[in-house]
Design a protein around this motif. Sequence first.
Motif, short mmCIF file in Angstrom:
data_model
loop_
_atom_site.label_atom_id
_atom_site.label_comp_id
_atom_site.label_asym_id
_atom_site.label_seq_id
_atom_site.Cartn_x
_atom_site.Cartn_y
_atom_site.Cartn_z
N GLN A 288 11.00 47.38 52.44
CA GLN A 288 11.55 48.60 51.87
C GLN A 288 10.61 49.20 50.82
O GLN A 288 9.96 48.48 50.07
N GLU B 292 15.24 54.82 56.49
CA GLU B 292 16.01 53.79 55.80
C GLU B 292 15.11 52.80 55.05
O GLU B 292 15.60 51.97 54.28
N LEU C 252 19.12 55.27 51.25
CA LEU C 252 19.42 54.81 52.61
C LEU C 252 19.16 53.31 52.80
O LEU C 252 19.41 52.78 53.87
#
Length: 229
Positions: free
Chosen positions: A25, A38, A44
């Motif tokens: 991420q 995402e 997200l």
Amino acid sequence: MKIGGLQRVSLIDYPGLICAIVFLQGCNFKCPYCHNPELVDPQLFGPRLRENDILEFLETRRGKLDAVTVTGGEPTLQDYLPSFLRKIKAMSFAVKLDTNGSEPDVIKDLLDEKLIDYIAMDIKAPLDKYRNIVKTNIDSDLIRESIGIILMSGIPYEFRTTIVESLLEENDILQIAEMISGSNNYVLQKFVATKTLDKKFLKEKSWPDEKLQEIKKRLESQIKSVTIR
């Protein structure tokens, strides 16, 4: 590690090898056509996976998987990336790193420590267009530096550009080719609108196949292998 996902097996992501894919991420670019929103937009982000769970899974796949691809987001932003890769290498897996090239010092350190076996760098645009494409105030000299490091790395690599019709012109690709002239592998990726960071880009498209084939032929005088994917 900020791990956002795991694909347990892929036959296509690491050329010639069967791999798992670990998705990290966080990204410092905000490319509107990004197909992993995402992993880019913190709003997200889903629940993070535990690093130990990933490593325990990989332990069970020794002899069945050949490699691990680490992608994002942008992996080189994560402080614990070297430690994570050391653990993967200790299991005798090959490692492929996907990167946007914004952290050349990190790339160099990983290469110096022999923690990467294959590297794929996205080149978004000619350097003078970079900030407009990635929607952030990136120093384009960092991109040029990463290209140079990869060209001299001595490991298999690929450079790749996602072709979004409204953002890139044929001359842009020719300028990118000049930057990586003499390289082994350049991939022209057809943009496919499935999910995007900016929903307006769900209506976008790539160049027609005929145009992609035309530019591929032009590039083959400068680059050893040009692939349309």
